[in-house]
Motif scaffolding. Structure first.
Motif, PDB file in Angstrom:
ATOM      1  N   LYS A  70       0.835  -1.191   0.000  1.00  0.00           N
ATOM      2  CA  LYS A  70       0.000   0.000   0.000  1.00  0.00           C
ATOM      3  C   LYS A  70       0.877   1.250   0.000  1.00  0.00           C
ATOM      4  O   LYS A  70       1.809   1.356   0.795  1.00  0.00           O
ATOM      5  CB  LYS A  70      -0.916   0.017   1.224  1.00  0.00           C
ATOM      6  CG  LYS A  70      -1.817   1.252   1.266  1.00  0.00           C
ATOM      7  CD  LYS A  70      -2.694   1.282   2.508  1.00  0.00           C
ATOM      8  CE  LYS A  70      -3.540   2.553   2.541  1.00  0.00           C
ATOM      9  NZ  LYS A  70      -4.380   2.630   3.758  1.00  0.00           N
ATOM     10  N   LEU A  71       0.555   2.190  -0.889  1.00  0.00           N
ATOM     11  CA  LEU A  71       1.304   3.441  -0.969  1.00  0.00           C
ATOM     12  C   LEU A  71       0.367   4.615  -1.170  1.00  0.00           C
ATOM     13  O   LEU A  71      -0.284   4.735  -2.205  1.00  0.00           O
ATOM     14  CB  LEU A  71       2.317   3.395  -2.126  1.00  0.00           C
ATOM     15  CG  LEU A  71       3.072   4.700  -2.399  1.00  0.00           C
ATOM     16  CD1 LEU A  71       3.844   5.155  -1.162  1.00  0.00           C
ATOM     17  CD2 LEU A  71       4.000   4.544  -3.589  1.00  0.00           C
ATOM     18  N   ASP A  72       0.292   5.456  -0.174  1.00  0.00           N
ATOM     19  CA  ASP A  72      -0.414   6.736  -0.255  1.00  0.00           C
ATOM     20  C   ASP A  72       0.603   7.808   0.095  1.00  0.00           C
ATOM     21  O   ASP A  72       0.947   7.985   1.262  1.00  0.00           O
ATOM     22  CB  ASP A  72      -1.596   6.765   0.710  1.00  0.00           C
ATOM     23  CG  ASP A  72      -2.394   8.061   0.630  1.00  0.00           C
ATOM     24  OD1 ASP A  72      -1.921   9.014  -0.028  1.00  0.00           O
ATOM     25  OD2 ASP A  72      -3.482   8.123   1.228  1.00  0.00           O
ATOM     26  N   VAL A  73       1.121   8.497  -0.918  1.00  0.00           N
ATOM     27  CA  VAL A  73       2.222   9.435  -0.680  1.00  0.00           C
ATOM     28  C   VAL A  73       1.795  10.635   0.163  1.00  0.00           C
ATOM     29  O   VAL A  73       2.640  11.361   0.682  1.00  0.00           O
ATOM     30  CB  VAL A  73       2.860   9.923  -2.001  1.00  0.00           C
ATOM     31  CG1 VAL A  73       3.517   8.770  -2.725  1.00  0.00           C
ATOM     32  CG2 VAL A  73       1.841  10.619  -2.890  1.00  0.00           C
ATOM     33  N   ALA A  74       0.476  10.852   0.294  1.00  0.00           N
ATOM     34  CA  ALA A  74      -0.004  11.940   1.148  1.00  0.00           C
ATOM     35  C   ALA A  74      -0.002  11.555   2.620  1.00  0.00           C
ATOM     36  O   ALA A  74      -0.186  12.403   3.492  1.00  0.00           O
ATOM     37  CB  ALA A  74      -1.415  12.359   0.724  1.00  0.00           C
ATOM     38  N   GLU A  75       0.211  10.278   2.888  1.00  0.00           N
ATOM     39  CA  GLU A  75       0.262   9.778   4.270  1.00  0.00           C
ATOM     40  C   GLU A  75       1.701   9.825   4.757  1.00  0.00           C
ATOM     41  O   GLU A  75       2.592   9.220   4.159  1.00  0.00           O
ATOM     42  CB  GLU A  75      -0.284   8.356   4.315  1.00  0.00           C
ATOM     43  CG  GLU A  75      -0.322   7.728   5.696  1.00  0.00           C
ATOM     44  CD  GLU A  75      -0.846   6.310   5.656  1.00  0.00           C
ATOM     45  OE1 GLU A  75      -0.282   5.449   6.350  1.00  0.00           O
ATOM     46  OE2 GLU A  75      -1.827   6.072   4.909  1.00  0.00           O
ATOM     47  N   GLU A  76       1.944  10.523   5.827  1.00  0.00           N
ATOM     48  CA  GLU A  76       3.303  10.742   6.319  1.00  0.00           C
ATOM     49  C   GLU A  76       4.030   9.418   6.572  1.00  0.00           C
ATOM     50  O   GLU A  76       3.513   8.534   7.257  1.00  0.00           O
ATOM     51  CB  GLU A  76       3.279  11.572   7.602  1.00  0.00           C
ATOM     52  CG  GLU A  76       4.667  11.953   8.103  1.00  0.00           C
ATOM     53  CD  GLU A  76       4.628  12.872   9.312  1.00  0.00           C
ATOM     54  OE1 GLU A  76       5.706  13.207   9.830  1.00  0.00           O
ATOM     55  OE2 GLU A  76       3.515  13.258   9.729  1.00  0.00           O
ATOM     56  N   GLY A  77       5.204   9.300   6.000  1.00  0.00           N
ATOM     57  CA  GLY A  77       6.053   8.131   6.223  1.00  0.00           C
ATOM     58  C   GLY A  77       5.720   6.923   5.382  1.00  0.00           C
ATOM     59  O   GLY A  77       6.501   5.957   5.359  1.00  0.00           O
ATOM     60  N   ASP A 121      -0.938  22.981  -3.479  1.00  0.00           N
ATOM     61  CA  ASP A 121      -0.013  22.242  -2.625  1.00  0.00           C
ATOM     62  C   ASP A 121      -0.225  20.738  -2.741  1.00  0.00           C
ATOM     63  O   ASP A 121       0.743  19.972  -2.791  1.00  0.00           O
ATOM     64  CB  ASP A 121      -0.171  22.678  -1.163  1.00  0.00           C
ATOM     65  CG  ASP A 121       0.367  24.079  -0.906  1.00  0.00           C
ATOM     66  OD1 ASP A 121       1.059  24.630  -1.798  1.00  0.00           O
ATOM     67  OD2 ASP A 121       0.100  24.617   0.182  1.00  0.00           O
ATOM     68  N   ALA A 122      -1.486  20.317  -2.780  1.00  0.00           N
ATOM     69  CA  ALA A 122      -1.776  18.884  -2.884  1.00  0.00           C
ATOM     70  C   ALA A 122      -1.278  18.322  -4.209  1.00  0.00           C
ATOM     71  O   ALA A 122      -0.690  17.232  -4.260  1.00  0.00           O
ATOM     72  CB  ALA A 122      -3.279  18.646  -2.738  1.00  0.00           C
ATOM     73  N   SER A 127       2.247  14.897  -7.070  1.00  0.00           N
ATOM     74  CA  SER A 127       2.699  14.737  -8.448  1.00  0.00           C
ATOM     75  C   SER A 127       4.177  15.043  -8.665  1.00  0.00           C
ATOM     76  O   SER A 127       4.760  14.559  -9.642  1.00  0.00           O
ATOM     77  CB  SER A 127       1.871  15.646  -9.366  1.00  0.00           C
ATOM     78  OG  SER A 127       0.502  15.483  -9.145  1.00  0.00           O
ATOM     79  N   CYS A 128       4.781  15.828  -7.777  1.00  0.00           N
ATOM     80  CA  CYS A 128       6.168  16.237  -7.987  1.00  0.00           C
ATOM     81  C   CYS A 128       7.065  15.946  -6.786  1.00  0.00           C
ATOM     82  O   CYS A 128       8.042  15.212  -6.889  1.00  0.00           O
ATOM     83  CB  CYS A 128       6.212  17.730  -8.325  1.00  0.00           C
ATOM     84  SG  CYS A 128       7.881  18.357  -8.633  1.00  0.00           S
ATOM     85  N   HIS A 129       6.702  16.496  -5.636  1.00  0.00           N
ATOM     86  CA  HIS A 129       7.592  16.349  -4.486  1.00  0.00           C
ATOM     87  C   HIS A 129       7.774  14.894  -4.073  1.00  0.00           C
ATOM     88  O   HIS A 129       8.832  14.503  -3.571  1.00  0.00           O
ATOM     89  CB  HIS A 129       7.088  17.178  -3.298  1.00  0.00           C
ATOM     90  CG  HIS A 129       8.079  17.245  -2.180  1.00  0.00           C
ATOM     91  ND1 HIS A 129       7.896  16.601  -0.978  1.00  0.00           N
ATOM     92  CD2 HIS A 129       9.291  17.875  -2.090  1.00  0.00           C
ATOM     93  CE1 HIS A 129       8.933  16.828  -0.193  1.00  0.00           C
ATOM     94  NE2 HIS A 129       9.792  17.589  -0.845  1.00  0.00           N
ATOM     95  N   SER A 130       6.760  14.065  -4.319  1.00  0.00           N
ATOM     96  CA  SER A 130       6.888  12.646  -3.970  1.00  0.00           C
ATOM     97  C   SER A 130       8.013  11.975  -4.755  1.00  0.00           C
ATOM     98  O   SER A 130       8.612  10.999  -4.288  1.00  0.00           O
ATOM     99  CB  SER A 130       5.563  11.917  -4.205  1.00  0.00           C
ATOM    100  OG  SER A 130       5.198  11.947  -5.573  1.00  0.00           O
ATOM    101  N   ARG A 133      11.139  12.774  -2.836  1.00  0.00           N
ATOM    102  CA  ARG A 133      11.177  11.940  -1.631  1.00  0.00           C
ATOM    103  C   ARG A 133      11.533  10.502  -1.973  1.00  0.00           C
ATOM    104  O   ARG A 133      12.274   9.832  -1.241  1.00  0.00           O
ATOM    105  CB  ARG A 133       9.826  11.991  -0.923  1.00  0.00           C
ATOM    106  CG  ARG A 133       9.529  13.323  -0.245  1.00  0.00           C
ATOM    107  CD  ARG A 133       8.090  13.386   0.224  1.00  0.00           C
ATOM    108  NE  ARG A 133       7.713  12.203   0.997  1.00  0.00           N
ATOM    109  CZ  ARG A 133       6.482  11.710   1.060  1.00  0.00           C
ATOM    110  NH1 ARG A 133       5.497  12.287   0.372  1.00  0.00           N
ATOM    111  NH2 ARG A 133       6.225  10.656   1.793  1.00  0.00           N
ATOM    112  N   MET A 134      10.993  10.013  -3.076  1.00  0.00           N
ATOM    113  CA  MET A 134      11.312   8.659  -3.526  1.00  0.00           C
ATOM    114  C   MET A 134      12.806   8.520  -3.776  1.00  0.00           C
ATOM    115  O   MET A 134      13.441   7.544  -3.345  1.00  0.00           O
ATOM    116  CB  MET A 134      10.529   8.326  -4.795  1.00  0.00           C
ATOM    117  CG  MET A 134      10.867   6.976  -5.390  1.00  0.00           C
ATOM    118  SD  MET A 134      10.003   6.643  -6.968  1.00  0.00           S
ATOM    119  CE  MET A 134       8.381   6.204  -6.339  1.00  0.00           C
TER     120      MET A 134
END
Length: 262
Positions: A70-77, A121-122, A127-130, A133-134
């Protein structure tokens, strides 16, 4: 006479990586994952939530995915935890496919100056900052280099009607690719954006008058047609192989040449 090892192995034999963004079997990310597996790569696949898992788990099983996470990039960590699990499963990571985007419908279809701060921001975060982070989370797992690939669109370079704020976000994403390529190049980590022409996917269905965009691109493309998810998958898989070892930092169009025609 003793048997010998074949002189040629599959280009991605022994290579391992992560593929995100599969929604169904019409997704670009699915075609990418399939092409990678056909070239001998091993993959982990992510899903966003339990609802999407119903559609993606059978695909992950058919592709022989080593992990289904499971991957939800809006979920911290969450993103960092997924990559840690991939590291535990694979050891080193050789490639990762970032095929995730989000934008509120009002911001996608409206004037960019009317976009809300929260909506902007969302969209930028998912779409970009993730992707940044990846890359940061994967860097320690790419000790011998690798490929990081994200998905863009021509709206990053030109105004595409009904693409709104997402055009700005994709422009930022393509800029991020160049800066990431510069930062990570000394470690042998190569970074790319693949920019497909319009393809009828679930994500594309949210763009107003998308059928008109398909027809327009088919008419102006030098090849006289739009492209398929399989063509995008083949190109993306190639970027994970040693055949692209001398490349990095590029946005590569897979659109039948439509981007060269005004």
């Amino acid at each position: 006479m003793s048997s010998s090892t074949p002189s040629t192995a599959l280009p991605l034999a022994g290579k391992k990586g992560l593929v995100t963004g599969i929604a169904n079997d019409k997704s670009i990310a699915y075609a990418v994952a399939k092409a990678i597996v056909e070239l001998g790569g091993e993959i982990a696949i992510t899903y966003q939530n339990d609802k999407t898992a119903r559609y993606t788990q059978p695909l992950a099983e058919a592709l022989g995915a080593k992990r289904f996470l499971k991957l939800d990039v809006a979920e911290e960590g969450c993103l960092e935890n997924v990559i840690a699990e991939c590291g535990a499963a694979f050891g080193e990571i050789d490639f990762a496919i970032h095929s995730m985007a989000f934008c509120n419908a009002d911001d996608l279809h409206g004037r960019v100056i009317d976009a809300t701060e929260a909506g902007f921001d969302a969209a930028m975060n998912v779409s970009c900052h993730s992707f940044l982070r990846m890359a940061k989370a994967l860097e320690p797992l790419m000790a011998h280099g690798g490929s990081l690939i994200t998905m863009s669109y021509l709206g990053a370079e030109r105004v595409v009607r009904n693409y709104g704020v997402m055009g700005i976000i994709k422009a930022a994403l393509e800029s991020a690719v160049r800066y990431m390529a510069y930062d990570l190049g000394p470690k042998g980590i190569r970074v790319f954006a693949v920019s497909p022409g319009p393809i009828m996917t679930r994500a594309a269905s949210g763009i107003a008058n998308f059928n008109n965009l398909l027809e327009s691109d088919a008419q102006k493309a030098p090849l006289g047609r739009t492209v398929t998810i399989e063509e995008v998958g083949a190109l993306t898989a190639f970027l994970c192989t040693s055949g692209s070892s001398g490349m990095t930092g590029q946005t590569i169009y897979v659109d039948g040449g439509a981007h060269i025609v005004a």
